[in-house]
Design an enzyme around this catalytic site. Structure first.
Site, PDB file in Angstrom:
ATOM      1  CG  ASN A 218      58.287 -39.887 -76.916  1.00 36.45           C
ATOM      2  OD1 ASN A 218      57.998 -39.038 -76.089  1.00 36.45           O
ATOM      3  ND2 ASN A 218      58.735 -39.579 -78.124  1.00 36.45           N
ATOM      4  CE  LYS A 297      39.432 -50.068 -84.968  1.00 37.73           C
ATOM      5  NZ  LYS A 297      38.189 -50.397 -84.288  1.00 37.73           N
TER       6      LYS A 297
END
Ligand code: CTP
Length: 406
Positions: A218, A297
């Site tokens: 955030n 990934k």
């Protein structure tokens, strides 16, 4: 100046800066600026040796006033016949930076043979001394003895750094960072009403990895926490910051534990909490973390019908509330978009807090990344207050005031 240094309480405070001869004398100009940025009033004394490195005019040009030089300087005498006594009557703190070995020797022995040493002798308030000199001069037993004497006499020392000095030698003797000297000055101007308290502050976001390169987080900047930590530090507390990833830096006088994830933050807090008097949780902890995709990934071509599963993270503050002892105090924050008062009350009780500060993060000028906050305050005695929009520094200062009402 960093956003979390701008405390309104320093407005109009008078700082007298003493500058001695050193290659580091130019850095005293940044000190003038820092104190002026904090809305202090700055006067200065530039010794004869210092004036060979930086002119008194430079200090005047930046806004220091008056700027004293020699004892019998005609211009100074026109301003005041008792310039050598004046800072002692008008200023709240004296900051000598850089302080030469010679001036330190004079301060330690009560000599008063130039303007600065006279002013220091006639100054009863707090005196901050930040030395700069060649490492051999600093290491000399005579300087060591003088420095110890200053400590015994109650001077506030900001020790020099170790590294390469101007003459090419390496060792201890380089002027401490301007920021450290500035903060020592602000601390000397602050009430020491949190002296001896051990305070832990969580701040910033947490970062919850999903694959090798992606994470869930955030936009918390950690500013509110930095303001809480700084206010406590200036007021004499021993501060430990448990920080998620932010761009903030902290003074060397604070302990800092850097973490990434909520689980790491939780482990650090659990570890520290038994040795703390107060914890203040400002961190925007991710309540959920993605189930780890794995160490690799995730590739684009795997993205068809992509979904991410989440599992709950520990409620760090609630965990601290469970083991809270009678002497300990807990401050929580609440980021809300509606039902602020009832949510603040619910969180105060469910997390066993002493004080909660709630704000409406959907409002302009309140919440993530802003310099201000508009708070609703509730404590466990039922006292409640609604504050206007205030700088986060001011919110922090008032929250410590409120906690001290206890
Ligand atoms: N907090 C915490 N650990 C969490 C979540 C929150 O320590 N996992 C702390 C925050 O630092 C803050 C207080 O708890 O001091 C309230 O955080 P907030 O995000 O407002 O509330 P939550 O408890 O997460 O509840 P909700 O998201 O449902 O409003």
């Amino acid at each position: 100046m960093q956003a979390h240094y701008g405390f309104a309480g320093f407005m109009g405070k008078r700082v007298h800066l003493g500058v001695c001869g050193s290659i580091a004398a130019y850095r005293a100009l940044d000190l003038v600026r820092a104190f002026l940025d904090a809305d202090c009033m700055v006067s200065a004394t530039v010794t004869d040796a210092a004036a060979r490195f930086v002119t008194p005019l430079s200090f005047e040009g930046l806004g220091a006033s008056p700027v004293y030089t020699g004892m019998f300087d005609a211009a100074t005498e026109r301003e005041s016949a008792f310039g050598h006594l004046e800072p002692g009557q008008t200023c709240e703190v004296m900051v000598i930076a850089p302080a030469s070995a010679n001036t330190i020797a004079k301060l330690a022995n009560g000599l008063a043979d130039d303007m600065l040493s006279c002013q220091a002798l006639a100054f009863a308030g707090p005196k901050v001394v930040a030395p700069a000199m060649n490492p051999r001069m600093w290491a000399n037993p005579v300087t060591r003895r003088n420095w110890d004497m200053l400590e015994k006499l109650g001077f506030i020392g900001v020790v020099p750094e170790t590294g390469k000095v101007a003459c090419g030698d390496t060792g201890t003797g380089r002027l401490a960072p301007v920021e450290e000297i500035f903060l020592a000055g602000l601390k000397a101007l602050s009430p020491q009403d949190l002296n001896g308290k051990r305070v832990m502050v969580t701040l910033g976001p947490t970062r919850e990895p999903w694959d090798a390169v992606r994470f869930w987080s955030n936009p918390s900047s950690g500013t509110m926490g930095a303001c809480m930590a700084m206010a406590a530090y200036l007021r004499g507390a021993e501060v430990t910051v448990v920080a998620g990833p932010t761009a903030l830096s902290f003074p060397s006088g604070m302990s800092v534990v850097q973490v990434q994830t909520a689980q790491q933050m939780n482990a650090a807090c659990q570890d520290l909490w038994p040795s703390m008097d107060v914890a203040c949780a400002t961190a925007a902890v991710a309540d959920f973390r993605p189930v780890l995709y794995g160490p690799d990934k995730f590739k684009k071509e795997q993205g068809d019908g992509l979904h991410v599963d989440f599992v709950p993270n520990p409620d760090i503050l609630k965990g601290l509330g469970v083991s809270k002892q009678g002497y300990q105090r807990l401050i929580g924050f609440a980021a809300e978009t509606r039902n602020i008062k009832s949510e603040a009350s619910r969180k105060l009780k469910s997390k066993n807090l002493d004080l909660i500060a709630a704000n409406d993060v959907s409002r302009e000028g309140s919440g993530f990344g802003t310099a201000t906050n508009q708070m609703y305050i509730l404590d466990k005695a039922g006292r409640q207050e609604s504050w206007p929009k205030l700088p986060k520094t001011e919110v922090a200062w008032r929250l410590w005031d409120h906690l001290l009402l206890d």
